[in-house]
Design an enzyme around this catalytic site. Structure first.
Site, PDB file in Angstrom:
ATOM      1  N   ALA A 175       0.840  -1.272  -0.003  1.00  0.00           N
ATOM      2  CA  ALA A 175       0.104  -0.050   0.158  1.00  0.00           C
ATOM      3  C   ALA A 175       0.834   1.374   0.075  1.00  0.00           C
ATOM      4  CB  ALA A 175      -1.037   0.101   1.330  1.00  0.00           C
ATOM      5  N   LEU A 176       1.663   1.201  -1.101  1.00  0.00           N
ATOM      6  CA  LEU A 176       2.760   2.128  -1.166  1.00  0.00           C
ATOM      7  C   LEU A 176       2.223   3.870  -1.215  1.00  0.00           C
ATOM      8  CD1 LEU A 176       5.689   0.179  -2.775  1.00  0.00           C
ATOM      9  CD2 LEU A 176       5.096   0.194  -0.515  1.00  0.00           C
ATOM     10  N   HIS A 177       3.181   4.411  -0.503  1.00  0.00           N
ATOM     11  CA  HIS A 177       2.956   5.868  -0.815  1.00  0.00           C
ATOM     12  C   HIS A 177       4.295   6.549  -0.888  1.00  0.00           C
ATOM     13  CE1 HIS A 177       4.354   5.974   3.447  1.00  0.00           C
ATOM     14  NE2 HIS A 177       2.918   5.097   3.532  1.00  0.00           N
TER      15      HIS A 177
ATOM     16  N   HIS B 157       7.239   5.541   1.385  1.00  0.00           N
ATOM     17  CA  HIS B 157       8.065   4.386   1.065  1.00  0.00           C
ATOM     18  C   HIS B 157       8.971   4.914  -0.088  1.00  0.00           C
ATOM     19  CE1 HIS B 157       4.214   2.444   2.730  1.00  0.00           C
ATOM     20  NE2 HIS B 157       5.137   1.702   3.240  1.00  0.00           N
TER      21      HIS B 157
ATOM     22  N   LYS C 106       9.432   7.872  10.545  1.00  0.00           N
ATOM     23  CA  LYS C 106       7.866   7.729  11.101  1.00  0.00           C
ATOM     24  C   LYS C 106       7.810   6.674  12.094  1.00  0.00           C
ATOM     25  CE  LYS C 106       3.202   7.267  10.282  1.00  0.00           C
ATOM     26  NZ  LYS C 106       3.112   6.175  10.670  1.00  0.00           N
ATOM     27  N   ASP C 107       8.562   5.481  11.814  1.00  0.00           N
ATOM     28  CA  ASP C 107       8.497   4.390  13.112  1.00  0.00           C
ATOM     29  C   ASP C 107       9.650   4.415  14.017  1.00  0.00           C
ATOM     30  OD1 ASP C 107       5.599   2.909  12.033  1.00  0.00           O
ATOM     31  OD2 ASP C 107       6.858   3.404  10.273  1.00  0.00           O
TER      32      ASP C 107
HETATM   33  P1  AMP Z   1       5.244  -0.075   6.400  1.00  0.00           P
HETATM   34  O1  AMP Z   1       4.759  -0.281   4.924  1.00  0.00           O
HETATM   35  O2  AMP Z   1       4.317   0.693   7.184  1.00  0.00           O
HETATM   36  O3  AMP Z   1       5.859  -1.105   7.132  1.00  0.00           O
HETATM   37  O4  AMP Z   1       6.521   0.921   6.244  1.00  0.00           O
HETATM   38  C1  AMP Z   1       7.658   0.365   5.541  1.00  0.00           C
HETATM   39  C2  AMP Z   1       8.859   1.469   5.853  1.00  0.00           C
HETATM   40  O5  AMP Z   1       8.359   2.660   5.238  1.00  0.00           O
HETATM   41  C3  AMP Z   1       9.288   1.609   7.261  1.00  0.00           C
HETATM   42  O6  AMP Z   1      10.605   1.916   7.414  1.00  0.00           O
HETATM   43  C4  AMP Z   1       8.359   3.101   7.730  1.00  0.00           C
HETATM   44  O7  AMP Z   1       9.042   3.527   8.727  1.00  0.00           O
HETATM   45  C5  AMP Z   1       8.617   3.810   6.304  1.00  0.00           C
HETATM   46  N1  AMP Z   1       7.468   4.865   6.115  1.00  0.00           N
HETATM   47  C6  AMP Z   1       6.322   4.602   6.497  1.00  0.00           C
HETATM   48  N2  AMP Z   1       5.710   5.854   6.424  1.00  0.00           N
HETATM   49  C7  AMP Z   1       6.709   6.695   6.058  1.00  0.00           C
HETATM   50  C8  AMP Z   1       6.585   8.225   5.839  1.00  0.00           C
HETATM   51  N3  AMP Z   1       5.597   9.027   6.018  1.00  0.00           N
HETATM   52  N4  AMP Z   1       7.725   8.770   5.638  1.00  0.00           N
HETATM   53  C9  AMP Z   1       9.048   8.015   5.535  1.00  0.00           C
HETATM   54  N5  AMP Z   1       9.097   6.615   5.877  1.00  0.00           N
HETATM   55  C10 AMP Z   1       7.916   6.172   6.121  1.00  0.00           C
END
Ligand code: AMP
Length: 281
Positions: A32-34, A37, A151-152
């Site tokens: 569910a990339l944005h 990512h 973010k995390d």
């Molecule tokens: P997720 O798909 O939520 O597990 O996130 C994958 C990676 O993307 C993790 O390292 C997150 O910290 C990073 N991430 C999520 N949201 C953001 C954001 N808004 N800006 C930068 N990195 C992000």
């Protein structure tokens, strides 16, 4: 971009890349990339020869079954975005490929204090699942550089501890949080916000800014209360608004001049749980 579903296949491909002296940057995701990512992929591209990304919605890190069931999935769009960003390799494994003997047989890691506060406290078992999946992914990809998002924030600290515990050679790069125009941190879960919820969601960022700007007044308890009241009035259920040492996440009851600090917020709006943080300058 080469897409792999089988772990044995991606492993032999990565070995062939490594044999050509190419170093590997790795961006694990749950899809569910944005643009958050994508910023990590672009960072990886700047610092590594080959960029590997993974999309795996890891069931073992969801302490809430409903959150897992409703986690957004958009593989086709994700693939397009990754190609555009210049990602070289995508790992897209099924659950039984990741955990062929079941997740119960996977090694677990002890994150000590980090697992008892904030996300660790509010989402019991979450970091155990994160540890399991990241250890498995690191073992498959063996990256030189692991790119994760600020973010995390707490997750970054947990994974740093994991790198030490597993003796991994990967260097961790933490990339800044990408935000929407109103300051809302980009997140896959934002897709599930209704329009009225989305209109309010930027309040979390406003609270972080106010914690940052009011540090000269030296009264965190007061700012914390103001932020709790503001979010609650707007319909959020606040889980925590906390201040911590930015290096080790020791919780602080007040601002401490000269100490690196981070403010962290978790709040629910309707069914959606949002988290965000800001390093205090
Ligand atoms: P997720 O798909 O939520 O597990 O996130 C994958 C990676 O993307 C993790 O390292 C997150 O910290 C990073 N991430 C999520 N949201 C953001 C954001 N808004 N800006 C930068 N990195 C992000």
């Amino acid at each position: 971009m080469v897409i792999f579903k089988k772990i044995a296949d991606i492993q032999s491909y990565i070995i062939s890349q490594r044999a050509q002296n190419r170093n590997i940057g790795f961006v694990p995701t749950m899809g569910a990339l944005h643009n958050g990512h994508i910023s990590l992929v672009k960072h990886a591209k700047d610092v590594a020869d080959i960029v590997v990304s993974s999309i795996f919605v890891n069931p073992t890190q969801f302490n809430d079954a409903k959150d897992f069931e409703k986690y957004p999935v958009s593989i086709e769009d994700d693939v397009k975005m990754l190609i555009e960003a210049g990602c070289d390799i995508l790992l897209l494994p099924a659950v039984d490929e990741m955990y062929p003997d079941g997740s119960g047989k996977m090694p677990t890691f002890d994150f000590g204090y980090l697992d008892t506060i904030l996300e660790g406290e509010k989402r019991p078992g979450h970091f155990k699942g994160v540890g399991q999946v990241v250890a498995r992914l690191l073992d498959i990809v063996k990256p030189d550089i692991l790119v994760m998002g600020q973010k995390d924030y707490q997750q970054c600290m947990v994974v740093k501890s994991l790198l030490l515990q597993t003796g991994s050679n990967a260097k961790m790069h933490i990339a800044p949080t990408q935000r929407e125009a109103d300051g809302l941190a980009m997140s896959s879960r934002n897709r599930r916000l209704t329009e009225p919820q989305r209109a309010l969601a930027g309040t979390i960022y406003q609270c972080l800014v106010s914690i940052q700007t009011k540090q000269d007044e030296g009264n965190f308890t007061l700012v914390q209360k103001e932020c709790t009241d503001l979010l609650t009035t707007k319909g959020f259920e606040v889980e925590y608004i906390s201040l911590a040492d930015a290096d080790n996440l020791t919780l602080l009851s007040n601002y401490q001049g000269g100490r690196p600090m981070v403010a962290l917020i978790a709040a629910r709006i309707g069914e959606i749980r949002l988290i965000d943080n800001m390093l205090l300058q």
